[in-house]
Design a protein around this motif. Structure first.
Motif, PDB file in Angstrom:
ATOM      1  N   TYR A  28      22.761-113.154 -37.264  1.00  0.00           N
ATOM      2  CA  TYR A  28      23.142-114.549 -36.415  1.00  0.00           C
ATOM      3  C   TYR A  28      21.994-115.236 -36.364  1.00  0.00           C
ATOM      4  CZ  TYR A  28      27.342-112.103 -35.446  1.00  0.00           C
ATOM      5  OH  TYR A  28      28.878-111.526 -35.509  1.00  0.00           O
ATOM      6  N   GLU A  29      22.224-116.452 -36.120  1.00  0.00           N
ATOM      7  CA  GLU A  29      21.166-117.513 -36.332  1.00  0.00           C
ATOM      8  C   GLU A  29      20.103-117.392 -35.031  1.00  0.00           C
ATOM      9  OE1 GLU A  29      20.804-122.274 -37.397  1.00  0.00           O
ATOM     10  OE2 GLU A  29      22.527-121.558 -36.958  1.00  0.00           O
ATOM     11  N   ALA A  30      20.845-117.140 -33.948  1.00  0.00           N
ATOM     12  CA  ALA A  30      19.849-116.888 -32.712  1.00  0.00           C
ATOM     13  C   ALA A  30      18.650-115.870 -32.860  1.00  0.00           C
ATOM     14  CB  ALA A  30      20.736-116.499 -31.511  1.00  0.00           C
ATOM     15  N   SER A  31      19.020-114.953 -33.711  1.00  0.00           N
ATOM     16  CA  SER A  31      17.850-114.111 -34.092  1.00  0.00           C
ATOM     17  C   SER A  31      17.151-114.276 -35.293  1.00  0.00           C
ATOM     18  CB  SER A  31      18.434-112.462 -34.227  1.00  0.00           C
ATOM     19  OG  SER A  31      19.055-112.168 -32.915  1.00  0.00           O
ATOM     20  N   SER A  32      17.972-114.510 -36.302  1.00  0.00           N
ATOM     21  CA  SER A  32      17.323-114.913 -37.724  1.00  0.00           C
ATOM     22  C   SER A  32      16.460-115.960 -37.959  1.00  0.00           C
ATOM     23  CB  SER A  32      18.279-114.813 -38.910  1.00  0.00           C
ATOM     24  OG  SER A  32      19.240-116.209 -38.737  1.00  0.00           O
ATOM     25  N   VAL A  33      16.842-116.869 -37.087  1.00  0.00           N
ATOM     26  CA  VAL A  33      15.825-118.353 -37.106  1.00  0.00           C
ATOM     27  C   VAL A  33      15.011-118.598 -35.986  1.00  0.00           C
ATOM     28  CG1 VAL A  33      16.195-120.937 -37.032  1.00  0.00           C
ATOM     29  CG2 VAL A  33      17.623-119.581 -38.353  1.00  0.00           C
ATOM     30  N   TYR A  34      15.537-117.932 -34.803  1.00  0.00           N
ATOM     31  CA  TYR A  34      14.835-118.401 -33.580  1.00  0.00           C
ATOM     32  C   TYR A  34      14.206-117.163 -32.948  1.00  0.00           C
ATOM     33  CZ  TYR A  34      16.850-122.816 -33.630  1.00  0.00           C
ATOM     34  OH  TYR A  34      17.248-124.175 -34.141  1.00  0.00           O
ATOM     35  N   GLY A  35      14.429-116.206 -33.336  1.00  0.00           N
ATOM     36  CA  GLY A  35      13.854-114.548 -32.736  1.00  0.00           C
ATOM     37  C   GLY A  35      12.555-114.298 -33.740  1.00  0.00           C
TER      38      GLY A  35
ATOM     39  N   MET B 123      23.717-118.120 -28.026  1.00  0.00           N
ATOM     40  CA  MET B 123      23.831-117.021 -26.743  1.00  0.00           C
ATOM     41  C   MET B 123      25.058-116.320 -26.704  1.00  0.00           C
ATOM     42  SD  MET B 123      20.566-117.129 -26.517  1.00  0.00           S
ATOM     43  CE  MET B 123      20.594-115.690 -25.349  1.00  0.00           C
ATOM     44  N   HIS B 124      26.297-117.267 -27.040  1.00  0.00           N
ATOM     45  CA  HIS B 124      27.578-116.588 -27.171  1.00  0.00           C
ATOM     46  C   HIS B 124      27.641-115.687 -28.096  1.00  0.00           C
ATOM     47  CE1 HIS B 124      31.899-116.253 -28.278  1.00  0.00           C
ATOM     48  NE2 HIS B 124      31.842-116.214 -26.925  1.00  0.00           N
TER      49      HIS B 124
ATOM     50  N   TYR C  89      14.634-125.190 -25.706  1.00  0.00           N
ATOM     51  CA  TYR C  89      13.772-126.493 -25.652  1.00  0.00           C
ATOM     52  C   TYR C  89      14.144-127.304 -26.780  1.00  0.00           C
ATOM     53  CZ  TYR C  89      11.119-123.041 -22.844  1.00  0.00           C
ATOM     54  OH  TYR C  89      10.849-122.209 -21.837  1.00  0.00           O
ATOM     55  N   THR C  90      14.678-126.755 -27.892  1.00  0.00           N
ATOM     56  CA  THR C  90      14.934-127.724 -29.043  1.00  0.00           C
ATOM     57  C   THR C  90      16.352-127.971 -29.332  1.00  0.00           C
ATOM     58  OG1 THR C  90      14.484-125.907 -30.642  1.00  0.00           O
ATOM     59  CG2 THR C  90      12.520-127.065 -30.079  1.00  0.00           C
ATOM     60  N   LEU C  91      17.001-127.306 -28.774  1.00  0.00           N
ATOM     61  CA  LEU C  91      18.567-127.421 -29.338  1.00  0.00           C
ATOM     62  C   LEU C  91      19.277-128.147 -28.111  1.00  0.00           C
ATOM     63  CD1 LEU C  91      19.286-123.819 -30.474  1.00  0.00           C
ATOM     64  CD2 LEU C  91      18.717-125.951 -31.822  1.00  0.00           C
ATOM     65  N   THR C  92      20.601-128.601 -28.312  1.00  0.00           N
ATOM     66  CA  THR C  92      21.287-129.366 -27.492  1.00  0.00           C
ATOM     67  C   THR C  92      22.007-128.036 -26.576  1.00  0.00           C
ATOM     68  OG1 THR C  92      23.335-129.092 -28.603  1.00  0.00           O
ATOM     69  CG2 THR C  92      22.194-131.205 -29.026  1.00  0.00           C
ATOM     70  N   TYR C  93      22.536-128.191 -25.308  1.00  0.00           N
ATOM     71  CA  TYR C  93      22.913-127.378 -24.554  1.00  0.00           C
ATOM     72  C   TYR C  93      23.996-126.603 -25.266  1.00  0.00           C
ATOM     73  CZ  TYR C  93      25.518-125.165 -20.881  1.00  0.00           C
ATOM     74  OH  TYR C  93      26.173-124.113 -20.033  1.00  0.00           O
ATOM     75  N   ASP C  94      25.005-127.283 -25.877  1.00  0.00           N
ATOM     76  CA  ASP C  94      25.859-126.715 -26.594  1.00  0.00           C
ATOM     77  C   ASP C  94      25.585-125.798 -27.495  1.00  0.00           C
ATOM     78  OD1 ASP C  94      28.018-127.936 -24.995  1.00  0.00           O
ATOM     79  OD2 ASP C  94      28.204-129.946 -26.278  1.00  0.00           O
ATOM     80  N   GLU C  95      24.571-126.239 -28.660  1.00  0.00           N
ATOM     81  CA  GLU C  95      24.047-125.264 -29.597  1.00  0.00           C
ATOM     82  C   GLU C  95      23.558-123.902 -28.969  1.00  0.00           C
ATOM     83  OE1 GLU C  95      22.602-128.342 -32.888  1.00  0.00           O
ATOM     84  OE2 GLU C  95      21.361-128.359 -31.054  1.00  0.00           O
TER      85      GLU C  95
END
Length: 105
Positions: free
Chosen positions: A72-79, A21-22, A10-16
């Motif tokens: 990884y930022e996906a977990s550390s920031v958004y998880g 997720m990659h 919801y808050t990031l661009t598609y590429d981010e």
């Protein structure tokens, strides 16, 4: 069960979002054959949009993947990881061995 509220979609661009997720998936794939996962959705049913249920032969695998993913930022920031529920499954013979054969009076 691991649950998360990720505003990634919801808050990031598609590429981010794709890059996060990659990276997340790259780590997860290194545990292929060691950890099995079931992803469940619950939008509107509770406080979390989805949950991940992990299965492994030993709890050490959970410790390893969680320790690795946290950098990884996906977990550390958004998880958001409110709790972990850990259990085991065994047949009657396993229960007897665990409680009776290993019992020291």
């Amino acid at each position: 069960m691991i649950t998360a509220k990720w505003p990634i979609g919801y808050t990031l661009t598609y590429d981010e979002h794709r890059q996060f997720m990659h990276d997340h998936g790259t780590v997860g794939r290194t545990y292929t054959g060691k950890i099995w996962q079931y992803i469940t959705g619950s939008i509107g049913l509770d406080d979390f949009e989805w949950g991940v249920t992990l299965f492994a032969e030993t709890p050490l695998m959970f410790k390893k993947i969680i320790a690795e993913m946290r950098y990884y930022e996906a977990s550390s920031v958004y998880g958001e990881f409110p709790y972990f529920v850990v259990g085991t499954h065994m047949d009657n013979a396993g229960l007897q061995k665990m409680f009776l054969e290993n019992w020291e009076a």
